[in-house]
Scaffold this motif. Structure first.
Motif, short mmCIF file in Angstrom:
data_model
loop_
_atom_site.label_atom_id
_atom_site.label_comp_id
_atom_site.label_asym_id
_atom_site.label_seq_id
_atom_site.Cartn_x
_atom_site.Cartn_y
_atom_site.Cartn_z
N PHE A 85 -24.70 -3.76 19.82
CA PHE A 85 -25.34 -4.84 19.06
C PHE A 85 -24.37 -5.45 18.05
O PHE A 85 -24.31 -6.66 17.88
CB PHE A 85 -26.58 -4.35 18.32
N LEU A 86 -23.60 -4.60 17.38
CA LEU A 86 -22.63 -5.09 16.40
C LEU A 86 -21.56 -5.94 17.07
O LEU A 86 -21.15 -6.98 16.54
CB LEU A 86 -21.98 -3.92 15.67
N SER A 87 -21.11 -5.53 18.23
CA SER A 87 -20.11 -6.30 18.95
C SER A 87 -20.65 -7.67 19.36
O SER A 87 -19.94 -8.67 19.27
CB SER A 87 -19.66 -5.53 20.20
N ILE A 88 -21.89 -7.71 19.80
CA ILE A 88 -22.51 -8.99 20.16
C ILE A 88 -22.64 -9.87 18.93
O ILE A 88 -22.34 -11.07 18.98
CB ILE A 88 -23.88 -8.76 20.83
N GLY A 89 -23.06 -9.29 17.83
CA GLY A 89 -23.26 -10.06 16.60
C GLY A 89 -21.98 -10.58 15.99
O GLY A 89 -21.92 -11.68 15.46
N GLN A 90 -20.92 -9.80 16.07
CA GLN A 90 -19.65 -10.18 15.45
C GLN A 90 -18.75 -10.96 16.41
O GLN A 90 -17.81 -11.61 15.99
CB GLN A 90 -18.91 -8.95 14.94
N GLY A 91 -18.99 -10.84 17.70
CA GLY A 91 -18.16 -11.53 18.68
C GLY A 91 -16.80 -10.90 18.89
O GLY A 91 -15.88 -11.54 19.38
N ARG A 92 -16.66 -9.64 18.54
CA ARG A 92 -15.39 -8.92 18.71
C ARG A 92 -15.58 -7.79 19.71
O ARG A 92 -16.66 -7.24 19.85
CB ARG A 92 -14.92 -8.34 17.38
N LEU A 93 -14.51 -7.42 20.38
CA LEU A 93 -14.59 -6.38 21.39
C LEU A 93 -14.21 -4.99 20.87
O LEU A 93 -14.32 -4.01 21.58
CB LEU A 93 -13.71 -6.73 22.59
N GLY A 94 -13.77 -4.90 19.63
CA GLY A 94 -13.36 -3.60 19.08
C GLY A 94 -14.52 -2.62 19.01
O GLY A 94 -14.34 -1.42 19.26
N ALA A 95 -15.71 -3.10 18.71
CA ALA A 95 -16.87 -2.21 18.63
C ALA A 95 -17.24 -1.67 20.00
O ALA A 95 -17.75 -0.56 20.12
CB ALA A 95 -18.06 -2.94 18.00
N LEU A 96 -16.97 -2.45 21.05
CA LEU A 96 -17.24 -1.94 22.40
C LEU A 96 -16.30 -0.80 22.76
O LEU A 96 -16.70 0.14 23.44
CB LEU A 96 -17.11 -3.07 23.43
N ASP A 97 -15.06 -0.87 22.31
CA ASP A 97 -14.13 0.24 22.54
C ASP A 97 -14.59 1.50 21.83
O ASP A 97 -14.54 2.60 22.39
CB ASP A 97 -12.73 -0.15 22.08
N VAL A 98 -15.04 1.34 20.61
CA VAL A 98 -15.55 2.49 19.86
C VAL A 98 -16.81 3.05 20.53
O VAL A 98 -17.00 4.26 20.61
CB VAL A 98 -15.81 2.11 18.39
N ALA A 99 -17.67 2.16 21.03
CA ALA A 99 -18.88 2.61 21.74
C ALA A 99 -18.52 3.42 22.98
O ALA A 99 -19.18 4.40 23.29
CB ALA A 99 -19.74 1.41 22.12
N LEU A 100 -17.47 3.03 23.67
CA LEU A 100 -17.02 3.77 24.84
C LEU A 100 -16.55 5.17 24.46
O LEU A 100 -16.88 6.16 25.12
CB LEU A 100 -15.90 3.01 25.55
N VAL A 101 -15.81 5.27 23.37
CA VAL A 101 -15.33 6.58 22.90
C VAL A 101 -16.50 7.45 22.46
O VAL A 101 -16.57 8.64 22.81
CB VAL A 101 -14.30 6.40 21.77
N VAL A 102 -17.43 6.86 21.71
CA VAL A 102 -18.60 7.64 21.25
C VAL A 102 -19.43 8.09 22.46
O VAL A 102 -19.91 9.23 22.50
CB VAL A 102 -19.45 6.80 20.28
N GLY A 103 -19.58 7.22 23.43
CA GLY A 103 -20.35 7.59 24.62
C GLY A 103 -19.68 8.69 25.43
O GLY A 103 -20.35 9.51 26.04
N ALA A 104 -18.37 8.71 25.43
CA ALA A 104 -17.65 9.75 26.17
C ALA A 104 -17.63 11.07 25.42
O ALA A 104 -17.73 12.14 26.02
CB ALA A 104 -16.22 9.29 26.46
N LEU A 105 -17.52 11.02 24.09
CA LEU A 105 -17.42 12.25 23.30
C LEU A 105 -18.76 12.75 22.79
O LEU A 105 -18.86 13.87 22.30
CB LEU A 105 -16.47 12.03 22.12
N GLY A 106 -19.80 11.94 22.89
CA GLY A 106 -21.12 12.32 22.39
C GLY A 106 -21.68 13.59 22.99
O GLY A 106 -22.17 14.47 22.27
N PRO A 107 -21.63 13.75 24.30
CA PRO A 107 -22.15 14.99 24.89
C PRO A 107 -21.39 16.24 24.47
O PRO A 107 -21.89 17.35 24.61
CB PRO A 107 -22.02 14.75 26.40
N MET A 108 -20.20 16.08 23.92
CA MET A 108 -19.47 17.25 23.41
C MET A 108 -20.23 17.92 22.28
O MET A 108 -20.17 19.13 22.11
CB MET A 108 -18.08 16.85 22.93
N GLY A 109 -20.96 17.14 21.50
CA GLY A 109 -21.79 17.71 20.43
C GLY A 109 -22.85 18.62 21.00
O GLY A 109 -23.16 19.67 20.43
#
Length: 93
Positions: free
Chosen positions: A48-72
């Motif tokens: 949502f933040l990436s859509i609102g800001q128009g930047r792709l950096g938040a999508l990269d962070v979302a990918l990392v969080v999605g990949a590392l989230g199940p590690m928790g």
């Protein structure tokens, strides 16, 4: 602030509050579920933040969080019973 930025903030605050409550006050099964749901909520808020800001950096962070989230979930399970030698010894008594 755009509408999608407000949606990202609301998603993050409400979702993380619910997941945090389930993690700290729920039974062990709910703690593992809360870890997975927290990573999903974080990814959704970042999208949502990436859509609102128009930047792709938040999508990269979302990918990392999605990949590392199940590690928790694995870490919470490892601290509990059943995933280590100490857990097996406890059950053997």
């Amino acid at each position: 602030m755009t509408t999608t930025s407000i949606a990202a903030l609301a998603t993050a605050v409400l979702g993380m509050a619910a997941c945090g409550w389930a993690f700290f006050y729920g039974p062990r099964q709910n703690r593992m579920t809360a870890c997975v749901l927290a990573s999903i909520v974080a990814c959704l808020a970042l999208v949502f933040l990436s859509i609102g800001q128009g930047r792709l950096g938040a999508l990269d962070v979302a990918l990392v969080v999605g990949a590392l989230g199940p590690m928790g979930t694995v870490l919470v399970a490892a601290r509990g019973r059943g995933l280590g030698p100490a857990g097996r010894r406890r059950h053997a008594r």
